[in-house]
Structure formats: structure tokens, C-alpha cells
Design a protein around this motif. Structure first.
Motif, PDB file in Angstrom:
ATOM      1  N   THR A 113     -23.652  -9.650  31.802  1.00 53.16           N
ATOM      2  CA  THR A 113     -23.683  -8.738  30.657  1.00 53.16           C
ATOM      3  C   THR A 113     -22.291  -8.546  30.060  1.00 53.16           C
ATOM      4  O   THR A 113     -22.161  -8.059  28.942  1.00 53.16           O
ATOM      5  N   SER A 114     -21.256  -8.921  30.777  1.00 54.59           N
ATOM      6  CA  SER A 114     -19.894  -8.787  30.274  1.00 54.59           C
ATOM      7  C   SER A 114     -19.427 -10.013  29.507  1.00 54.59           C
ATOM      8  O   SER A 114     -18.455  -9.944  28.758  1.00 54.59           O
ATOM      9  N   LEU A 115     -20.084 -11.150  29.681  1.00 54.92           N
ATOM     10  CA  LEU A 115     -19.675 -12.365  28.998  1.00 54.92           C
ATOM     11  C   LEU A 115     -19.852 -12.237  27.491  1.00 54.92           C
ATOM     12  O   LEU A 115     -20.826 -11.669  27.021  1.00 54.92           O
ATOM     13  N   GLY A 116     -18.916 -12.783  26.745  1.00 56.39           N
ATOM     14  CA  GLY A 116     -19.032 -12.823  25.302  1.00 56.39           C
ATOM     15  C   GLY A 116     -18.830 -11.496  24.603  1.00 56.39           C
ATOM     16  O   GLY A 116     -19.154 -11.369  23.433  1.00 56.39           O
ATOM     17  N   GLN A 117     -18.289 -10.504  25.271  1.00 54.97           N
ATOM     18  CA  GLN A 117     -17.953  -9.246  24.612  1.00 54.97           C
ATOM     19  C   GLN A 117     -16.530  -9.343  24.083  1.00 54.97           C
ATOM     20  O   GLN A 117     -15.683 -10.003  24.665  1.00 54.97           O
ATOM     21  N   HIS A 118     -16.279  -8.654  22.999  1.00 60.11           N
ATOM     22  CA  HIS A 118     -14.945  -8.688  22.418  1.00 60.11           C
ATOM     23  C   HIS A 118     -13.968  -8.000  23.358  1.00 60.11           C
ATOM     24  O   HIS A 118     -14.163  -6.839  23.723  1.00 60.11           O
ATOM     25  N   PRO A 119     -12.907  -8.705  23.770  1.00 61.39           N
ATOM     26  CA  PRO A 119     -11.922  -8.077  24.659  1.00 61.39           C
ATOM     27  C   PRO A 119     -11.091  -7.053  23.886  1.00 61.39           C
ATOM     28  O   PRO A 119     -11.035  -7.096  22.665  1.00 61.39           O
ATOM     29  N   PRO A 120     -10.412  -6.177  24.579  1.00 58.06           N
ATOM     30  CA  PRO A 120      -9.624  -5.137  23.909  1.00 58.06           C
ATOM     31  C   PRO A 120      -8.267  -5.634  23.401  1.00 58.06           C
ATOM     32  O   PRO A 120      -7.430  -4.816  23.023  1.00 58.06           O
ATOM     33  N   TYR A 121      -8.036  -6.931  23.374  1.00 59.26           N
ATOM     34  CA  TYR A 121      -6.764  -7.493  22.929  1.00 59.26           C
ATOM     35  C   TYR A 121      -7.044  -8.732  22.092  1.00 59.26           C
ATOM     36  O   TYR A 121      -8.147  -9.245  22.059  1.00 59.26           O
ATOM     37  N   ASP A 122      -6.030  -9.219  21.393  1.00 58.46           N
ATOM     38  CA  ASP A 122      -6.215 -10.327  20.465  1.00 58.46           C
ATOM     39  C   ASP A 122      -5.801 -11.684  21.009  1.00 58.46           C
ATOM     40  O   ASP A 122      -6.043 -12.694  20.374  1.00 58.46           O
ATOM     41  N   PHE A 123      -5.165 -11.710  22.155  1.00 55.82           N
ATOM     42  CA  PHE A 123      -4.711 -12.991  22.706  1.00 55.82           C
ATOM     43  C   PHE A 123      -5.185 -13.090  24.147  1.00 55.82           C
ATOM     44  O   PHE A 123      -4.830 -12.255  24.982  1.00 55.82           O
ATOM     45  N   TYR A 124      -6.022 -14.071  24.433  1.00 46.92           N
ATOM     46  CA  TYR A 124      -6.539 -14.272  25.780  1.00 46.92           C
ATOM     47  C   TYR A 124      -6.951 -15.735  25.934  1.00 46.92           C
ATOM     48  O   TYR A 124      -7.094 -16.454  24.956  1.00 46.92           O
TER      49      TYR A 124
END
Length: 129
Positions: free
Chosen positions: A8-19
Motif C-alpha cells: 500500500t506504500s508503493l507508488g505514493q508521492h514521497p515527501p521530497y523531490d529527489f529520490y
């Protein structure tokens, strides 16, 4: 992540712009990469393959045009689209290129490394007589 929240965590927008993320095409074609990773119309709250949240209407339109073409005709145009995306938008930054080397005996024929998977294609191997 624990096992119960992984999918359920896959493909969620991370809280940062570079990963860092990775992708392997299912077959060697722009059709197996660009629409999956960069068609902004596929962005949703969870389960995204477009992990950079890239959405450019001109690119989406071109993806539709190339997807409707015969594969042989579209092949060189996928490369042109990738170049346009890279020079105009730079939605992703390649960090490295993985390369494989495989040793085999002189009596083994049909040995080659798949450009898609980066591993040897065992279904093409045979013993030379």
C-alpha cells in the motif's frame, strides 16, 4: 516498511523531490518504458509507476500517437520522444548504467546478454558439436 504496509506504500508521492528508483522494461522498446513511467494521465494517489509525477500534455499526446503506430514504425520515434523529454523537461536523471559480463565455454553457442534484462538468455543456448 513492514510487510503489512509495503504494497500500500508503493507508488505514493514521497515527501521530497529527489529520490532514487529503478525500472526494467518488459521488452526492448520505448513503448514499454515511456508510457508507463511518464504518462501523467496515469498519476493517482497510490500505485504509481510515474514516480516523478511528470505530466506534460504535449508528451502525453505524443505517447498516444506513437502507441497507435505499428511497432516498427514507432521504434525510432520513441527514441526521438525520449530525447525531447530529456532536453525539454529532464523529468528523471539517470545515475548509472548497469552492465553485465558472462563467461562461457568455447563449445557454448547462442550466448548473449539481453539488453532488456541485463542477464544471459538461457533459451538461446546450445552446445556446439
Amino acid at each position: 516498511l513492514d510487510a503489512t504496509s509495503f504494497s500500500t506504500s508503493l507508488g505514493q508521492h514521497p515527501p521530497y523531490d529527489f529520490y532514487q528508483t529503478g525500472w526494467g522494461a518488459d521488452w526492448p522498446s520505448g513503448a514499454a518504458t515511456l508510457p508507463v513511467l511518464f504518462d501523467g494521465r496515469s498519476i493517482r494517489a497510490k500505485g504509481n509507476n510515474d514516480t516523478v509525477y511528470f505530466n506534460a500534455p504535449d508528451i502525453n499526446k505524443r505517447i498516444d500517437e506513437l502507441s497507435a503506430m505499428p511497432a516498427a514504425e514507432a521504434a525510432p520515434q520513441w527514441s526521438a520522444l525520449e530525447k525531447t523529454m530529456t532536453t525539454k523537461y529532464a523529468p528523471a536523471i539517470p545515475l548509472y548504467y548497469a552492465e553485465s559480463f558472462v563467461l562461457h565455454g568455447s563449445r557454448v553457442g547462442g550466448a548473449f546478454i539481453s539488453p532488456t534484462s541485463g542477464s544471459e538468455v538461457f533459451t538461446s543456448l546450445y552446445v556446439k558439436s
